[in-house]
Scaffold this active site. Structure first.
Site, mmCIF file in Angstrom:
data_model
loop_
_atom_site.group_PDB
_atom_site.id
_atom_site.type_symbol
_atom_site.label_atom_id
_atom_site.label_comp_id
_atom_site.label_asym_id
_atom_site.label_seq_id
_atom_site.Cartn_x
_atom_site.Cartn_y
_atom_site.Cartn_z
ATOM 1 N N SER A 88 0.857 -1.186 0.000
ATOM 2 C CA SER A 88 0.000 0.000 0.000
ATOM 3 C C SER A 88 0.896 1.239 0.000
ATOM 4 C CB SER A 88 -0.936 -0.008 1.210
ATOM 5 O OG SER A 88 -0.212 -0.245 2.389
ATOM 6 N N GLU A 148 1.026 5.549 0.858
ATOM 7 C CA GLU A 148 0.368 6.664 1.554
ATOM 8 C C GLU A 148 0.695 7.987 0.866
ATOM 9 O OE1 GLU A 148 0.484 6.450 5.855
ATOM 10 O OE2 GLU A 148 1.024 8.571 5.930
ATOM 11 N N ASP A 165 -2.528 14.305 16.254
ATOM 12 C CA ASP A 165 -1.829 15.139 17.236
ATOM 13 C C ASP A 165 -2.511 16.484 17.310
ATOM 14 O OD1 ASP A 165 0.270 13.404 18.091
ATOM 15 O OD2 ASP A 165 1.103 13.607 16.079
ATOM 16 N N GLN A 179 14.991 16.388 6.108
ATOM 17 C CA GLN A 179 13.552 16.150 6.290
ATOM 18 C C GLN A 179 13.333 14.878 7.130
ATOM 19 O OE1 GLN A 179 11.339 14.657 2.883
ATOM 20 N NE2 GLN A 179 9.959 16.408 3.042
ATOM 21 N N PHE A 191 11.357 14.672 10.732
ATOM 22 C CA PHE A 191 10.204 13.776 10.947
ATOM 23 C C PHE A 191 10.497 12.805 12.096
ATOM 24 C CE2 PHE A 191 8.522 13.695 6.282
ATOM 25 C CZ PHE A 191 8.064 14.980 6.455
ATOM 26 N N HIS A 238 3.919 -0.955 3.693
ATOM 27 C CA HIS A 238 3.145 0.276 3.489
ATOM 28 C C HIS A 238 4.155 1.400 3.267
ATOM 29 C CE1 HIS A 238 -0.173 3.171 4.130
ATOM 30 N NE2 HIS A 238 0.704 3.884 4.810
HETATM 31 P P1 FAD Z 1 -3.379 6.101 20.065
HETATM 32 O O1 FAD Z 1 -3.397 4.682 19.685
HETATM 33 O O2 FAD Z 1 -4.620 6.703 20.647
HETATM 34 O O3 FAD Z 1 -2.157 6.299 21.091
HETATM 35 C C1 FAD Z 1 -1.662 7.601 21.401
HETATM 36 C C2 FAD Z 1 -0.900 7.592 22.719
HETATM 37 O O4 FAD Z 1 -1.811 7.460 23.807
HETATM 38 C C3 FAD Z 1 0.080 6.423 22.903
HETATM 39 O O5 FAD Z 1 1.151 6.884 23.667
HETATM 40 C C4 FAD Z 1 -0.717 5.384 23.670
HETATM 41 O O6 FAD Z 1 0.102 4.525 24.447
HETATM 42 C C5 FAD Z 1 -1.607 6.269 24.539
HETATM 43 N N1 FAD Z 1 -2.950 5.712 24.739
HETATM 44 C C6 FAD Z 1 -3.723 5.092 23.832
HETATM 45 N N2 FAD Z 1 -4.932 4.769 24.344
HETATM 46 C C7 FAD Z 1 -4.925 5.221 25.616
HETATM 47 C C8 FAD Z 1 -5.874 5.212 26.655
HETATM 48 N N3 FAD Z 1 -7.096 4.668 26.476
HETATM 49 N N4 FAD Z 1 -5.523 5.784 27.849
HETATM 50 C C9 FAD Z 1 -4.300 6.340 28.040
HETATM 51 N N5 FAD Z 1 -3.349 6.389 27.070
HETATM 52 C C10 FAD Z 1 -3.660 5.840 25.872
HETATM 53 N N6 FAD Z 1 -1.453 11.821 12.244
HETATM 54 C C11 FAD Z 1 -2.323 12.690 11.682
HETATM 55 O O7 FAD Z 1 -2.593 13.759 12.248
HETATM 56 N N7 FAD Z 1 -2.927 12.408 10.465
HETATM 57 C C12 FAD Z 1 -2.678 11.263 9.794
HETATM 58 O O8 FAD Z 1 -3.250 11.043 8.721
HETATM 59 C C13 FAD Z 1 -1.780 10.317 10.368
HETATM 60 N N8 FAD Z 1 -1.524 9.139 9.760
HETATM 61 C C14 FAD Z 1 -0.723 8.205 10.392
HETATM 62 C C15 FAD Z 1 -0.543 6.949 9.791
HETATM 63 C C16 FAD Z 1 0.254 5.985 10.404
HETATM 64 C C17 FAD Z 1 0.394 4.639 9.757
HETATM 65 C C18 FAD Z 1 0.901 6.286 11.635
HETATM 66 C C19 FAD Z 1 1.799 5.266 12.292
HETATM 67 C C20 FAD Z 1 0.747 7.532 12.231
HETATM 68 C C21 FAD Z 1 -0.073 8.495 11.627
HETATM 69 N N9 FAD Z 1 -0.310 9.741 12.204
HETATM 70 C C22 FAD Z 1 -1.176 10.647 11.618
HETATM 71 C C23 FAD Z 1 0.351 10.104 13.464
HETATM 72 C C24 FAD Z 1 -0.514 9.730 14.690
HETATM 73 O O9 FAD Z 1 -1.731 10.435 14.679
HETATM 74 C C25 FAD Z 1 0.297 10.089 15.938
HETATM 75 O O10 FAD Z 1 1.371 9.205 16.069
HETATM 76 C C26 FAD Z 1 -0.513 10.175 17.225
HETATM 77 O O11 FAD Z 1 0.316 10.792 18.214
HETATM 78 C C27 FAD Z 1 -0.962 8.832 17.776
HETATM 79 O O12 FAD Z 1 -1.972 8.291 17.038
HETATM 80 P P2 FAD Z 1 -2.502 6.809 17.364
HETATM 81 O O13 FAD Z 1 -3.665 6.590 16.505
HETATM 82 O O14 FAD Z 1 -1.402 5.849 17.321
HETATM 83 O O15 FAD Z 1 -2.971 7.057 18.884
#
Ligand code: FAD
Length: 281
Positions: free
Chosen positions: A9, A11, A103, A206, A210, A260
Site C-alpha cells: 500500500s 500513503e 496530534d 527532512q 520527521f 506500506h
Molecule cells: P493512540 O493509539 O490513541 O495512542 C496515542 C498515545 O496514547 C500512545 O502513547 C498510547 O500509548 C496512549 N494511549 C492510547 N490509548 C490510551 C488510553 N485509552 N488511555 C491512556 N493512554 C492511551 N497523524 C495525523 O494527524 N494524520 C494522519 O493522517 C496520520 N496518519 C498516520 C498513519 C500511520 C500509519 C501512523 C503510524 C501515524 C499516523 N499519524 C497521523 C500520526 C498519529 O496520529 C500520531 O502518532 C498520534 O500521536 C498517535 O496516534 P494513534 O492513533 O497511534 O494514537
C-alpha cells in the site's frame, strides 16, 4: 518464512493546490505498476484540512482503479462530525479507513469528544457495524508519549479489541525491533496483520525532522552515512534505496505481511525499492 503474497500500500498527503493534485494523480497512476492493495490519504498531518483529504480521496477514487483509504483522526473532533464524514465515505463506496488519534495542532487545547484511537475505532464500529475495514497505527519503537512499552502495547491491543482489522507501523530502520514487537503481540494473542511502514530515504534533513517528531530512531551508523552525503542528493538517494531495499527484503523474508510505503507523494523511490524486491509488474 516469506509471505507468499505481500500486501503493498502507498500513503499520500493531500496536495496544496490543483497543480499538485494533478501531479499526485500521475504519481498514483505510475504506482499502479506495483499493484497496491490500496492508497491511503493522510488527514490533518502537517496542518492540512479535512476538506483537502476528502477532495484528494474522491479525485484518486475517480481516476484510479486502486481503492482509496482515507485517514481519520479523532483529536479535536466531535462524534457528529465523525458520523458525517463516515456517511460521506459510505455514500461514495469508500470502505477502508486508517483510524488514528492524531496530534493536537500547536496552540489548540481542545482534545475533542473522542480522545484515543481505540475510542474512534469503537465509535466507527458502533455507527457503521462491519462496513469499514479499519487499519490502526502500531509503534515497534513505541509511541513517544507512551508511559511504558507495556502500557503502549496494552493500548495497541485495545484498538484491536475495539474492532481494528489490521495495523500499519510507524516507520523504522531497525528490523529487530519490529520482529520483537510481533513476538510481543503474538504473546497477547494479537493476530491481525501488522504491516511495516516504510520510509524511502531521499532527504536527510527532512527525515531527521520527521524522526525527531514521531520518535523513529535513525541508527547512528545510518545517520552518520546520510549526513556525510551533504548536498550530493544522487549519492544519498542511491544509498537510501539500497538500505531500504535490504530492510524490506529482510522484513518480507521473515514474515512481514506486506509493506506500506510513506511515498511523500513521489513514485520513483517506492518504484525503485519494489523493483529491487521483484515486486513491480
Ligand atoms: P493512540 O493509539 O490513541 O495512542 C496515542 C498515545 O496514547 C500512545 O502513547 C498510547 O500509548 C496512549 N494511549 C492510547 N490509548 C490510551 C488510553 N485509552 N488511555 C491512556 N493512554 C492511551 N497523524 C495525523 O494527524 N494524520 C494522519 O493522517 C496520520 N496518519 C498516520 C498513519 C500511520 C500509519 C501512523 C503510524 C501515524 C499516523 N499519524 C497521523 C500520526 C498519529 O496520529 C500520531 O502518532 C498520534 O500521536 C498517535 O496516534 P494513534 O492513533 O497511534 O494514537
Amino acid at each position: 518464512m516469506a509471505h507468499p503474497n505481500p500486501v503493498i500500500s502507498c500513503e499520500f498527503f493531500p496536495p496544496v493546490d490543483a497543480d499538485a493534485l494533478q501531479r499526485l494523480q500521475q504519481t498514483a497512476e505510475r504506482l499502479q505498476a506495483i499493484k497496491p492493495e490500496y492508497f491511503s490519504v493522510t488527514y490533518g498531518a502537517g496542518g492540512t484540512t479535512q476538506e483537502r483529504t476528502l477532495a484528494t480521496v474522491f479525485t484518486l477514487q475517480e481516476h484510479s482503479r486502486i481503492p482509496v483509504a482515507p485517514h481519520l483522526t479523532c483529536i479535536g473532533s466531535t462524534r457528529s462530525g465523525v458520523r458525517e464524514i463516515l456517511a460521506h465515505y459510505q455514500q461514495r463506496g469508500i470502505n477502508r479507513l486508517v483510524a488514528l488519534r492524531g496530534d493536537l495542532p500547536s496552540g489548540t487545547q481542545s482534545i475533542g469528544e473522542l480522545r484515543y484511537a481505540n475510542e474512534l475505532v469503537e465509535f466507527i464500529r458502533t455507527s457503521t457495524g462491519d462496513y469499514f475495514h479499519i487499519e490502526v497505527a502500531a509503534y515497534p519503537e513505541f509511541h513517544p508519549q507512551a508511559d511504558s512499552p507495556e502500557r503502549d502495547l496494552q493500548h495497541f491491543q485495545r484498538k484491536i479489541q475495539a474492532g481494528a482489522n489490521a495495523a500499519i507501523t510507524q516507520y523504522f530502520f531497525n528490523a529487530d525491533g519490529y520482529f520483537r514487537f510481533l513476538d510481543d503481540c503474538q504473546r497477547l494473542s494479537i493476530e491481525i496483520p501488522i504491516v511495516p511502514g516504510i520510509m524511502p530515504i531521499t532527504n536527510f534533513r527532512q527525515l531527521a525532522r520527521f524522526s525527531d517528531r514521531c520518535g523513529a530512531e535513525i541508527p547512528r551508523w545510518l545517520r552518520q552515512r546520510l549526513e556525510h552525503f551533504g548536498d550530493d542528493r544522487a549519492a544519498l538517494c542511491a544509498f537510501g534505496e539500497d538500505v531500504i531495499s535490504a530492510l524490506c527484503q529482510r522484513l518480507l523474508e521473515h514474515g512481514a505481511p506486506g509493506l506500506h510505503f510513506y511515498s511523500m507523494n513521489r513514485a520513483d523511490p517506492t518504484l525503485a525499492i519494489c523493483r529491487n524486491l521483484g515486486l513491480s509488474a
